[in-house]
Design a protein around this motif. Structure first.
Motif, PDB file in Angstrom:
ATOM      1  N   VAL A 276      57.840 -36.283 -31.534  1.00 20.27           N
ATOM      2  CA  VAL A 276      59.226 -36.085 -31.106  1.00 20.27           C
ATOM      3  C   VAL A 276      59.341 -36.510 -29.645  1.00 20.27           C
ATOM      4  O   VAL A 276      58.528 -36.122 -28.808  1.00 20.27           O
ATOM      5  N   THR A 277      60.351 -37.316 -29.341  1.00 18.42           N
ATOM      6  CA  THR A 277      60.579 -37.747 -27.965  1.00 18.42           C
ATOM      7  C   THR A 277      61.997 -37.378 -27.550  1.00 18.42           C
ATOM      8  O   THR A 277      62.865 -37.152 -28.392  1.00 18.42           O
ATOM      9  N   PHE A 278      62.201 -37.308 -26.253  1.00 23.14           N
ATOM     10  CA  PHE A 278      63.541 -37.049 -25.754  1.00 23.14           C
ATOM     11  C   PHE A 278      63.769 -37.852 -24.490  1.00 23.14           C
ATOM     12  O   PHE A 278      62.827 -38.274 -23.833  1.00 23.14           O
ATOM     13  N   GLN A 279      65.045 -38.066 -24.202  1.00 20.16           N
ATOM     14  CA  GLN A 279      65.403 -38.817 -23.005  1.00 20.16           C
ATOM     15  C   GLN A 279      66.705 -38.259 -22.457  1.00 20.16           C
ATOM     16  O   GLN A 279      67.667 -38.046 -23.191  1.00 20.16           O
ATOM     17  N   ASP A 280      66.716 -38.032 -21.154  1.00 25.20           N
ATOM     18  CA  ASP A 280      67.935 -37.592 -20.484  1.00 25.20           C
ATOM     19  C   ASP A 280      68.801 -38.799 -20.174  1.00 25.20           C
ATOM     20  O   ASP A 280      68.289 -39.898 -19.939  1.00 25.20           O
ATOM     21  N   SER A 281      70.109 -38.592 -20.164  1.00 23.42           N
ATOM     22  CA  SER A 281      71.012 -39.674 -19.782  1.00 23.42           C
ATOM     23  C   SER A 281      70.835 -39.986 -18.304  1.00 23.42           C
ATOM     24  O   SER A 281      70.207 -39.220 -17.560  1.00 23.42           O
ATOM     25  N   ARG A 282      71.407 -41.074 -17.871  1.00 23.91           N
ATOM     26  CA  ARG A 282      71.260 -41.513 -16.486  1.00 23.91           C
ATOM     27  C   ARG A 282      71.684 -40.417 -15.499  1.00 23.91           C
ATOM     28  O   ARG A 282      71.042 -40.216 -14.482  1.00 23.91           O
ATOM     29  N   ASN A 283      72.761 -39.719 -15.794  1.00 26.99           N
ATOM     30  CA  ASN A 283      73.247 -38.662 -14.899  1.00 26.99           C
ATOM     31  C   ASN A 283      72.683 -37.286 -15.243  1.00 26.99           C
ATOM     32  O   ASN A 283      73.002 -36.314 -14.572  1.00 26.99           O
ATOM     33  N   GLY A 284      71.873 -37.197 -16.303  1.00 24.25           N
ATOM     34  CA  GLY A 284      71.253 -35.941 -16.677  1.00 24.25           C
ATOM     35  C   GLY A 284      72.153 -34.989 -17.438  1.00 24.25           C
ATOM     36  O   GLY A 284      71.752 -33.874 -17.754  1.00 24.25           O
ATOM     37  N   ARG A 285      73.345 -35.426 -17.769  1.00 24.44           N
ATOM     38  CA  ARG A 285      74.291 -34.537 -18.459  1.00 24.44           C
ATOM     39  C   ARG A 285      73.962 -34.395 -19.945  1.00 24.44           C
ATOM     40  O   ARG A 285      74.164 -33.343 -20.542  1.00 24.44           O
ATOM     41  N   PHE A 286      73.470 -35.463 -20.556  1.00 27.36           N
ATOM     42  CA  PHE A 286      73.172 -35.464 -21.983  1.00 27.36           C
ATOM     43  C   PHE A 286      71.685 -35.670 -22.215  1.00 27.36           C
ATOM     44  O   PHE A 286      70.962 -36.140 -21.341  1.00 27.36           O
ATOM     45  N   GLN A 287      71.255 -35.321 -23.423  1.00 29.33           N
ATOM     46  CA  GLN A 287      69.864 -35.538 -23.810  1.00 29.33           C
ATOM     47  C   GLN A 287      69.858 -36.053 -25.243  1.00 29.33           C
ATOM     48  O   GLN A 287      70.628 -35.579 -26.083  1.00 29.33           O
ATOM     49  N   SER A 288      68.997 -37.025 -25.508  1.00 29.47           N
ATOM     50  CA  SER A 288      68.817 -37.500 -26.882  1.00 29.47           C
ATOM     51  C   SER A 288      67.406 -37.141 -27.317  1.00 29.47           C
ATOM     52  O   SER A 288      66.450 -37.282 -26.556  1.00 29.47           O
ATOM     53  N   VAL A 289      67.311 -36.652 -28.536  1.00 26.01           N
ATOM     54  CA  VAL A 289      66.030 -36.273 -29.123  1.00 26.01           C
ATOM     55  C   VAL A 289      65.817 -37.180 -30.331  1.00 26.01           C
ATOM     56  O   VAL A 289      66.665 -37.268 -31.213  1.00 26.01           O
ATOM     57  N   ARG A 290      64.682 -37.876 -30.345  1.00 24.71           N
ATOM     58  CA  ARG A 290      64.353 -38.786 -31.444  1.00 24.71           C
ATOM     59  C   ARG A 290      63.147 -38.234 -32.196  1.00 24.71           C
ATOM     60  O   ARG A 290      62.177 -37.785 -31.587  1.00 24.71           O
ATOM     61  N   LEU A 291      63.243 -38.312 -33.512  1.00 25.74           N
ATOM     62  CA  LEU A 291      62.158 -37.808 -34.341  1.00 25.74           C
ATOM     63  C   LEU A 291      62.173 -38.506 -35.683  1.00 25.74           C
ATOM     64  O   LEU A 291      63.143 -39.187 -36.028  1.00 25.74           O
ATOM     65  N   LYS A 292      61.116 -38.327 -36.422  1.00 27.24           N
ATOM     66  CA  LYS A 292      61.018 -38.854 -37.777  1.00 27.24           C
ATOM     67  C   LYS A 292      60.596 -37.718 -38.686  1.00 27.24           C
ATOM     68  O   LYS A 292      59.720 -36.931 -38.337  1.00 27.24           O
ATOM     69  N   ILE A 293      61.266 -37.649 -39.837  1.00 27.29           N
ATOM     70  CA  ILE A 293      60.929 -36.603 -40.807  1.00 27.29           C
ATOM     71  C   ILE A 293      60.577 -37.242 -42.142  1.00 27.29           C
ATOM     72  O   ILE A 293      60.848 -38.415 -42.384  1.00 27.29           O
TER      73      ILE A 293
ATOM     74  N   VAL B  98      72.024 -36.252 -30.234  1.00 30.49           N
ATOM     75  CA  VAL B  98      72.521 -36.307 -28.868  1.00 30.49           C
ATOM     76  C   VAL B  98      73.375 -35.081 -28.595  1.00 30.49           C
ATOM     77  O   VAL B  98      74.235 -34.716 -29.401  1.00 30.49           O
ATOM     78  N   GLY B  99      73.117 -34.439 -27.453  1.00 27.89           N
ATOM     79  CA  GLY B  99      73.894 -33.266 -27.062  1.00 27.89           C
ATOM     80  C   GLY B  99      73.813 -33.040 -25.570  1.00 27.89           C
ATOM     81  O   GLY B  99      73.182 -33.806 -24.838  1.00 27.89           O
ATOM     82  N   ASN B 100      74.471 -31.978 -25.117  1.00 28.64           N
ATOM     83  CA  ASN B 100      74.423 -31.634 -23.694  1.00 28.64           C
ATOM     84  C   ASN B 100      73.012 -31.222 -23.309  1.00 28.64           C
ATOM     85  O   ASN B 100      72.340 -30.501 -24.039  1.00 28.64           O
ATOM     86  N   ASN B 101      72.577 -31.637 -22.141  1.00 23.71           N
ATOM     87  CA  ASN B 101      71.239 -31.338 -21.639  1.00 23.71           C
ATOM     88  C   ASN B 101      71.259 -29.961 -20.975  1.00 23.71           C
ATOM     89  O   ASN B 101      71.266 -29.836 -19.761  1.00 23.71           O
TER      90      ASN B 101
END
Length: 91
Positions: free
Chosen positions: A49-66, A22-25
Motif C-alpha cells: 500500500v502506498t500513499f501520496q500527499d497532494s502538492r499543498n498537503g490538503r489531500f492524500q491518495s492511497v493506492r493499493l491492490k486487492i 482520494v480524501g482529505n489528508n
C-alpha cells in the motif's frame, strides 16, 4: 447509430485489482482506508500500500491492490469508503 463502447469485463477472481482512494489528508486517512479495505479484502498486503500527499498537503491518495472476488465485494467496498464522508474519489 451508436458508437457506445462497453467497458472491458473483469475476470474474477482478479489477483491484483488496483484501487486509488482520494480524501482529505487528516485524521489518519491512510489508516482509515487500510482498515476499511481489510474488512472486504482481509488478505490485503499492507506492505504494497502506498500513499501520496497532494502538492499543498490538503489531500492524500492511497493506492493499493486487492484480490477482487466479485462485483458484490467491490461494490460493498466502494460504498463503505464513500459512506464515511472522508473519501472524495475511489478509482
Amino acid at each position: 447509430m451508436s458508437d457506445s463502447v462497453e467497458a472491458p469485463k473483469i475476470e474474477f477472481p482478479c489477483e491484483d485489482y488496483p484501487i486509488k482512494v482520494v480524501g482529505n489528508n487528516e485524521n489518519n486517512f491512510y489508516g482509515f482506508v487500510v482498515e476499511t479495505v481489510q474488512i472486504h479484502a482481509p488478505d490485503l498486503d499492507i506492505t504494497q500500500v502506498t500513499f501520496q500527499d497532494s502538492r499543498n498537503g490538503r489531500f492524500q491518495s492511497v493506492r493499493l491492490k486487492i484480490r477482487a472476488t466479485g462485483e458484490a465485494q467491490l461494490q460493498a467496498l466502494f460504498e463503505d469508503l464513500k459512506a464515511s464522508g472522508r473519501v472524495h474519489m475511489v478509482l
